[in-house]
Design an enzyme around this catalytic site. Structure first.
Site, mmCIF file in Angstrom:
data_model
loop_
_atom_site.group_PDB
_atom_site.id
_atom_site.type_symbol
_atom_site.label_atom_id
_atom_site.label_comp_id
_atom_site.label_asym_id
_atom_site.label_seq_id
_atom_site.Cartn_x
_atom_site.Cartn_y
_atom_site.Cartn_z
ATOM 1 N N GLU A 170 -0.067 -0.739 5.860
ATOM 2 C CA GLU A 170 1.024 -0.217 6.692
ATOM 3 C C GLU A 170 0.899 1.291 6.803
ATOM 4 O OE1 GLU A 170 4.911 1.223 8.052
ATOM 5 O OE2 GLU A 170 3.889 1.747 6.211
ATOM 6 N N ASP A 185 0.848 -1.197 0.000
ATOM 7 C CA ASP A 185 0.000 0.000 0.000
ATOM 8 C C ASP A 185 0.881 1.244 0.000
ATOM 9 O OD1 ASP A 185 0.721 -0.648 2.711
ATOM 10 O OD2 ASP A 185 -0.789 0.758 3.450
HETATM 11 ZN ZN LIG Z 1 6.857 2.133 4.150
#
Ligand SMILES: [Zn+2]
Length: 397
Positions: free
Chosen positions: A140, A75
């Site tokens: 994340e 992501d």
């Molecule tokens: Zn990163």
């Protein structure tokens, strides 16, 4: 079709618009690189009430130990002002020796290079003398609730065990080879609310000005220093991030004030002991009469943010020396072993196995025109391939 070319791998990944929480095709593209190499690829979807589902990926080749995990995320953060980009943020265009795109360094580039390194290792030596796995999350950059934490729990519950982990986040400040991260500071956030008595500015004895209380308490948080640093860590540091009173009137003594803070702490402390020290300082300051002579102690309450980040330091010499040796062999630079910077998913992985971090140069991460030197992709791939050979060589010796 081989995935041994990190430039082609990265172009494929950048062209997937995987802004958190969207998968954007990035994990599907990664699976298509890994399956032909012999990896068993599984997709794990994590859910949490009130949050979007997140797709994650776990892939493994080999059934025996030793087991090396590569961890990261596909992501990316939003593009921001798209018109300000000189090349399309999901275009993977190359100009002036650099590839442009969101995620180029943070951290699709690290994944692209590790895939290429594994592909080359298998081409040259056959399957690894042990196992290699990819633990890749799509959460994340977002709340990180449905990401690495759940993916680790899910894999461990199925019997997965790892001997070491490399996280491919960008760790180098200026040049490839500058810095390996071997630990991270802990982080705790909190908010205090001071309860005074609202009143007339001309009759302060009838009131209790919350400004006096909040200044006394925040002063005690900012001074003296928490420590002087340790062998592997810089000094712990607390920042007051806001003080809120919101009083529009000049003739009113405010009865309530609040303040928030964040501390980044080293291995002098644990999350628990640093929180206890903060409370000790606040209680002492509340009783100190300097700003409120003759008054009863400041009445305050404190609320801690959920989930402190724990400090950790990796002491696995075999892991650190195979990585730093690989970096030095390829770049000629002896990387600094550092614990600086913000937290990362390594803080979750450290509960399962020793973990170190090394990736690209981080200068443009999260910025407009995020980009990576194309030459660095080849260099990082060679570093990773050298690391893999050294780690398995050492591990079976
Ligand atoms: Zn990163």
């Amino acid at each position: 079709m081989t995935s041994s070319d990190p430039i082609a791998n990265l172009a494929t990944l950048i062209r997937c618009p995987s802004v958190t929480p969207a998968e954007g095709g990035a994990l599907t593209a990664l699976a298509a690189m890994l399956e032909p190499l012999g990896f068993t690829v599984e997709r794990m979807i994590a859910s949490e009430p009130g949050m979007p589902d997140i797709e994650n990926l776990y892939a493994r080749i080999g059934t025996e130990g030793p087991h090396l995990m590569f961890a990261g995320h596909t992501d990316v953060v939003p593009v921001g002002d798209e018109a300000a980009w000189t090349h399309a943020p999901f275009g993977a265009e190359i100009a002036g020796g650099e590839m442009f795109g969101r995620g180029a360094v943070d951290m699709k580039g690290g994944i692209a290079c590790f895939v290429a390194a594994v592909a080359r290792h298998i081409e040259r030596h056959g399957p690894p003398k042990g196992s290699i796995s990819f633990l890749i999350t799509g959460d994340e950059e977002g709340p990180a609730v449905n990401g690495t934490v759940k993916l680790l729990e899910w894999a461990a519950a199925r019997g997965e065990r790892w001997d070491a982990c490399l996280v491919g986040e960008p760790t180098n400040p200026d040049r490839l080879g500058d810095m390996i991260k071997i630990g991270r500071r802990g982080s705790v956030s909190g908010a205090i609310t001071v309860h005074g008595v609202q009143g007339h500015a001309a009759y302060p004895h009838l009131a209790d000005n919350a400004v006096r209380g909040v200044i006394a308490l925040t002063d005690a948080l900012m001074h003296p220093p928490f420590d002087a640093g340790t062998e592997n860590f810089q000094p712990s540091n607390l920042e007051v991030t806001t003080i809120d009173i919101g009083n529009p009137a000049t003739n009113v003594v405010p009865g309530k004030a609040s303040a928030s803070f964040n501390i980044r702490f080293n291995d002098t402390w644990t999350a628990e002991t640093v929180m206890a020290e903060i409370v000790r300082r606040l209680d002492a300051a509340a009783r100190d009469g300097k700003l409120r002579p003759g008054r009863a102690p400041v009445r305050y309450d404190i609320k801690w943010a959920e989930r402190p980040s724990h400090v950790f330091l990796t002491r696995n010499n075999q892991l650190i020396s195979s990585l730093s040796g690989a970096v030095e062999a390829v770049t000629g630079l002896a990387p600094k072993l550092s614990t600086t910077g913000g937290t990362s998913d390594a803080r979750f992985i450290k509960d399962y196995c020793p973990v170190v971090e090394f990736g690209l140069v981080g200068q443009t991460m999260h910025m407009v025109d995020e980009r990576v030197a194309v030459a660095d992709l080849e260099t990082l791939t060679v570093i990773y391939e050298t690391f893999i050979a050294r780690w398995f060589g050492d591990a079976v010796a």
